[in-house]
Structures are given as C-alpha cells and as structure tokens.
Design an enzyme around this catalytic site. Structure first.
Site, PDB file in Angstrom:
ATOM      1  N   THR A 169       0.905  -1.160   0.000  1.00 47.05           N
ATOM      2  CA  THR A 169       0.000   0.000   0.000  1.00 47.05           C
ATOM      3  C   THR A 169       0.939   1.203   0.000  1.00 47.05           C
ATOM      4  O   THR A 169       2.016   1.142   0.627  1.00 47.05           O
ATOM      5  CB  THR A 169      -0.922   0.038   1.237  1.00 47.05           C
ATOM      6  OG1 THR A 169      -0.102   0.118   2.403  1.00 47.05           O
ATOM      7  CG2 THR A 169      -1.808  -1.188   1.341  1.00 47.05           C
ATOM      8  N   HIS A 170       0.574   2.244  -0.719  1.00 48.39           N
ATOM      9  CA  HIS A 170       1.449   3.413  -0.889  1.00 48.39           C
ATOM     10  C   HIS A 170       2.797   3.017  -1.493  1.00 48.39           C
ATOM     11  O   HIS A 170       3.802   3.689  -1.259  1.00 48.39           O
ATOM     12  CB  HIS A 170       1.694   4.141   0.438  1.00 48.39           C
ATOM     13  CG  HIS A 170       0.454   4.383   1.242  1.00 48.39           C
ATOM     14  ND1 HIS A 170      -0.272   5.547   1.174  1.00 48.39           N
ATOM     15  CD2 HIS A 170      -0.219   3.577   2.108  1.00 48.39           C
ATOM     16  CE1 HIS A 170      -1.316   5.461   1.983  1.00 48.39           C
ATOM     17  NE2 HIS A 170      -1.317   4.265   2.552  1.00 48.39           N
ATOM     18  N   SER A 291      18.008  -1.045 -26.017  1.00 44.42           N
ATOM     19  CA  SER A 291      18.273   0.369 -26.241  1.00 44.42           C
ATOM     20  C   SER A 291      19.216   0.490 -27.433  1.00 44.42           C
ATOM     21  O   SER A 291      20.102  -0.336 -27.607  1.00 44.42           O
ATOM     22  CB  SER A 291      18.922   0.964 -24.989  1.00 44.42           C
ATOM     23  OG  SER A 291      19.643   2.130 -25.333  1.00 44.42           O
ATOM     24  N   LYS A 297      20.770  -2.658 -21.778  1.00 46.81           N
ATOM     25  CA  LYS A 297      19.359  -2.438 -21.455  1.00 46.81           C
ATOM     26  C   LYS A 297      18.422  -3.503 -22.022  1.00 46.81           C
ATOM     27  O   LYS A 297      18.565  -3.960 -23.141  1.00 46.81           O
ATOM     28  CB  LYS A 297      18.908  -1.069 -21.998  1.00 46.81           C
ATOM     29  CG  LYS A 297      19.484   0.126 -21.274  1.00 46.81           C
ATOM     30  CD  LYS A 297      18.990   0.272 -19.842  1.00 46.81           C
ATOM     31  CE  LYS A 297      17.570   0.759 -19.755  1.00 46.81           C
ATOM     32  NZ  LYS A 297      17.425   2.143 -20.221  1.00 46.81           N
ATOM     33  N   GLU A 304       4.977  -0.492 -20.942  1.00 48.74           N
ATOM     34  CA  GLU A 304       5.037   0.981 -20.988  1.00 48.74           C
ATOM     35  C   GLU A 304       4.067   1.528 -22.039  1.00 48.74           C
ATOM     36  O   GLU A 304       3.380   2.521 -21.819  1.00 48.74           O
ATOM     37  CB  GLU A 304       6.452   1.450 -21.337  1.00 48.74           C
ATOM     38  CG  GLU A 304       7.450   1.283 -20.218  1.00 48.74           C
ATOM     39  CD  GLU A 304       8.851   1.657 -20.687  1.00 48.74           C
ATOM     40  OE1 GLU A 304       9.293   2.766 -20.393  1.00 48.74           O
ATOM     41  OE2 GLU A 304       9.494   0.828 -21.362  1.00 48.74           O
ATOM     42  N   LYS A 339     -16.445   8.336 -35.476  1.00 54.71           N
ATOM     43  CA  LYS A 339     -15.836   7.062 -35.875  1.00 54.71           C
ATOM     44  C   LYS A 339     -14.354   6.934 -35.573  1.00 54.71           C
ATOM     45  O   LYS A 339     -13.913   5.899 -35.075  1.00 54.71           O
ATOM     46  CB  LYS A 339     -16.099   6.821 -37.356  1.00 54.71           C
ATOM     47  CG  LYS A 339     -17.572   6.576 -37.593  1.00 54.71           C
ATOM     48  CD  LYS A 339     -17.922   6.497 -39.041  1.00 54.71           C
ATOM     49  CE  LYS A 339     -19.416   6.676 -39.203  1.00 54.71           C
ATOM     50  NZ  LYS A 339     -19.892   8.022 -38.739  1.00 54.71           N
TER      51      LYS A 339
HETATM   52  N1  ARG Z   1     -20.900   9.746 -43.171  1.00 55.89           N
HETATM   53  C1  ARG Z   1     -22.066  10.118 -42.427  1.00 55.89           C
HETATM   54  C2  ARG Z   1     -21.823   9.864 -40.930  1.00 55.89           C
HETATM   55  O1  ARG Z   1     -20.991   9.106 -40.596  1.00 55.89           O
HETATM   56  C3  ARG Z   1     -23.216   9.306 -42.865  1.00 55.89           C
HETATM   57  C4  ARG Z   1     -24.524  10.007 -42.712  1.00 55.89           C
HETATM   58  C5  ARG Z   1     -24.596  11.165 -43.587  1.00 55.89           C
HETATM   59  N2  ARG Z   1     -25.901  11.727 -43.559  1.00 55.89           N
HETATM   60  C6  ARG Z   1     -26.113  12.931 -44.067  1.00 55.89           C
HETATM   61  N3  ARG Z   1     -27.309  13.346 -44.048  1.00 55.89           N
HETATM   62  N4  ARG Z   1     -25.126  13.660 -44.535  1.00 55.89           N
HETATM   63  O2  ARG Z   1     -22.466  10.428 -40.102  1.00 55.89           O
END
Ligand code: ARG
Length: 481
Positions: A169-170, A291, A297, A304, A339
């Site tokens: 601990t610590h 290294s 090393k 890491e 995304k």
């Molecule tokens: N590439 C767009 C997205 O990932 C798809 C939907 C686009 N829709 C639109 N009305 N421009 O959100």
C-alpha cells in the site's frame, strides 16, 4: 490505392452524385476532401453490406420491390463484399463515405435496379445501424480479449500459489500475500470490465433501420423483418432517437477507457517489477526491446506502451463526449466525428489485451526475490497486534503497543522476529509467547481463511471457482448471436 475524383464547380461531374438532382453546381474539391469519411468509415463496409442485404430482402418481402430485383441487389452486394475481402475494392474519396462507395459500385455492377436499394432508407438510419452492428461485434471481441488475459492470469496463479511477495500500500511493503492472490485481484477487476461490455451489448438490441432520415417513411416497410434478420430483438421505438443518438458508442468508449486504465495499472506494476531494484519479473525477449545506445538495457516497452496508450482511449472518450455536447436533435453532421476515436479505442484495447496476454504468459517470475522481500518481519507487525487482540486487548491499544515495539526495533536495530517473550512483555503483559512463535509466516497465511483472504485453501478455491466461471463465460461469449 484509392483514386481521387474531383468535381469542378459547374462541371458535369455533379451527375456522379446519386442524390444530385437538387444541385446545379458540383462540390468544391476542398469541401469534398473536407467532408469525406471513407478513409476511416470503410471499416464499416461489411456491416453496411449486411444491413443493405437485410433491407433489400425486407423490401421484397413487403412487396415494395420485385423479388428478382432483390435477388440482383443481394448478388451485387455479395460480390462487393467478396471484392472487399480480396482487397480488390477501390474506395473513392470523391464518393464521400462508405455508404455511397458501395451503392455507387452496385450501380456500376447491376445497373439501374441498384436505385431501388435506398427505398425507404436514409444514410442516417443506415449509419446508425452499421454502428450498432459494429459495436455489438466490438463488445464481443473485447469480452473475448479480456477472457483470454484472465485465463492466463489464472494459469500463472496456479503455478504461483506458493510464491509469496509483499503486498503493497502506498508502494510500501504492507503484508505478505501469495502471488496467486495478487493476480486474482486483476481477474476480479477484469471480470467487471468484461461485464460492462456484456451489459452494453445487451443494450444494443434495437435496430434503427426504418427510421429514415428522421421521421420514418410513408412506405409500408416491415421494420421487424430487418431487425430480426440482423439479429436485433426489435426495431427502435423512436425514429428521431434512432438517428441522433451516439450514447452507445460513448458507453463502449467509456468501458474501453476504464478497462485500459485498469490494464495500465497492471502494466505499471510490470514496469516496476522489471526494474533492477525490484527484479521480481523478467519479460521474455519476445516482449522486451533493447536500447539503441546502451547495450545492457532490456526495456519493458510493451507494458510501458499499454500504460501510454491508456491515455488515448481517455482522450477518445472525451473527444466524442465533447462532439455530442449540446447537439440538438436529430442527426447532425458533427456525428461523423464519432468514428475515428471509436475505432481507435476499439483497436487499441484489442491490441493491448493481446500483448499483455502474451507478455504475461511468457514472463519469468523471480520467486526467490519475491520471497526475500516478503521475509521482512515488519510485514507481520499487524499479526502481532492481532495476537494481543486475541488476548483481550482492545485493537487501538494493541496497535499503539506494537507501534512502540517497531519504533524500538528501528531505533536499536533489534530484529522484531527475534524478540523474546520477556522482551515483548516489557511492552505489554498480555503477550503469550515470543515473536518467533507469534510471527510465523506459514501460520500467518494459514490463519487468513476469511472469504477473499490469502490462506492457501481460500486461494485454491478462488482459482478453481473463477476458472470454471471463466471457461463458461468464454463459451457463452463465443456463442453470442
Ligand atoms: N458519413 C455520415 C456519418 O458518418 C453518414 C450520414 C450522412 N448523412 C447525411 N445526411 N449527410 O455520419
């Protein structure tokens, strides 16, 4: 390599837009580049094709398109999937996103009938469906990756049930524990991580297809048909929610960040344990690097990097949280920004789980070094206080007494372990024997039989119970529809 087509303002290339009727002028090339997402959303291609196949079949089943047209659409889409699998599909940034790339190719392949695919559908419900399918797979993969690491922890725990090291601990030596117990702590932590992905996947049970751009469709689509074909339990219940929500991506990125932060803690321990000062552990050559300058090393780069990469998953989560903050209903193009951070979090977790599993499976444990560190009799000072409690002394008083004994040892250099009964009696009359008897490591472990404790039989039991749970869980996750 993807080729780039550019539309010059006023040129005829605008006819390449499948939805170009509203426009006289072509998109500015800068805007085209600016708004394109296909260089990353192509990762959704197979989900997009699955969704389109289900949609085409539903359109035929609902008498909205002839059966033979649906068959042509399905055959075309299947062939596009094959081209993608064979790495023969050329994604074109001028076609903006994965959806338009696939639909345009379908037109090239099967002609005008391709124009029927988008009946009753918008890219808004399309992308929401693709994402839901992607996230379901990501949750399943994360669970399997976590399970793999857990099962390796269990294997190594079995091997090291009698390996003793100081628990900290610590980062100060606290009490001796079994290495198996230490690793089982991570198994518990990882089980909760896994359950979070399990829960999230259960929430991905409703299919957005049919929500259209925002308000559904006037066409008699059979939303239950597509939902069922894609493995969802039902269609989503509100078309606006369907196209405007990214909370499931956020949830899974949060689950990922938590899991990564947990991995970073184990990784940090491995870094510390690999130091010359600790020398508790040596990573296999396959999981270490040298290294470029210092020949002696052997660096623990793998843990890491896991520790380092945990940061980007937190950043990814914050990035999408901030994108979504304050967005009015329903779909907004901002949401295309979901995304890259999402995909990055998903692949980072996958890779980190994989390298941690490999590194742990092959690491050498320096049992002697651990045992040596655990020999420090001070680690049993709490046992000495508990010996007094057994004789009826209140714990606070016992703690105080033992504190004075420890201070005495530190000051005079006396060895706690070797204090005689007479020595101890000077501090409290209730001691029943000398430290040698009271501070026995074996006995100390044997007595820790509480649920969740470090006694050998408790740890043994935890290993076998947890192992069967994990094997059962892995079967269930593999069989997930
Ligand atoms: N590439 C767009 C997205 O990932 C798809 C939907 C686009 N829709 C639109 N009305 N421009 O959100």
């Amino acid at each position: 390599m993807a080729k780039t087509k550019t539309n010059q303002p006023g040129s005829e290339s605008n006819s390449e837009k499948l939805w170009g009727g509203r426009f006289d002028g072509a998109t500015d090339p800068t805007v085209e580049r600016f708004s394109a997402s296909v260089h990353f959303d192509r990762a959704l291609a197979r989900y997009d094709i699955r969704g389109s196949i289900a949609h085409a079949q539903m359109l035929a089943a609902s008498d909205l398109i002839p059966n033979e047209d649906a068959e042509a659409l399905v055959a075309g889409l299947t062939s596009i999937q094959n081209q993608i699998d064979a790495d023969e599909f050329e994604f074109d940034p001028a076609l903006e996103d994965v959806h338009m790339n696939i639909e345009t190719r379908l037109h090239e392949q099967i002609g005008a009938v391709a124009g029927r695919l988008h009946t009753g559908r918008s890219r808004n419900d399309q992308v929401a469906t693709d994402l839901a399918l992607y996230l379901k797979d990501a949750c399943q993969a994360a669970q399997l990756g976590v399970l793999e690491l857990q099962l390796i922890l269990i294997e190594r725990a079995k091997e090291h049930i009698d390996t003793i090291l100081p628990g900290y601990t610590h980062l100060q030596r606290a009490q001796p524990v079994r290495l198996a117990h230490h690793w089982l702590a991570y198994v518990e932590l990882l089980s909760r991580d896994r359950q979070r992905f399990f829960d999230a996947r259960n929430r991905l049970s409703h299919c957005p297809l049919g929500a259209g751009a925002i308000a559904g469709s006037t066409l008699p689509l059979d939303r239950s048909h597509t939902a069922e074909a894609l493995g969802f339990t039902a269609p989503t219940r509100n078309s606006m929610d369907s196209v405007s929500s990214r909370d499931m991506a956020l949830e899974i990125m949060a689950d990922t960040a938590i899991c990564m932060i947990n991995l970073s803690r184990m990784a940090e321990e491995w870094v510390i344990w690999s130091s010359t000062e600790f020398s508790f552990m040596e990573l296999a050559d396959a999981y270490s690097t040298g290294s470029s300058l210092m020949p002696q090393k052997k660096n623990p780069d793998v843990p890491e990097l896991v520790r380092g990469k945990s940061g980007r998953t937190v950043g990814n989560l914050v990035s999408l949280l901030t994108t979504m903050k304050g967005l009015p209903l329903s779909y907004n193009r901002d949401m295309q920004e979901d995304k890259e951070p999402l995909f990055d979090s998903v692949s980072t977790l996958r890779d980190c789980l994989e390298v941690m599993s490999g590194a742990l499976a092959t690491a050498h444990i320096n049992v002697e070094r651990m045992a040596e560190a655990a020999q420090d009799p001070m680690l049993l000072a709490t046992d000495l206080a508990e010996a007094l409690v057994r004789e009826g002394v209140p714990f606070r008083e016992a703690h105080e007494v033992v504190g004075r004994i420890v201070a005495h040892c530190v000051k005079t250099g006396a060895d706690l372990q070797h204090l005689s009964h007479a020595d101890l009696s000077e501090f409290h009359s209730a001691f029943s024997s000398g430290a040698e008897t009271l501070l026995d490591l074996e006995r100390s472990f044997a007595e820790r039989t509480l649920v969740g404790g470090t006694a050998r039989e408790r740890v043994q039991q935890a290993i076998s119970e947890t192992e069967s749970e994990l094997i059962e869980a892995r079967k269930a996750v593999e069989d997930m529809a």
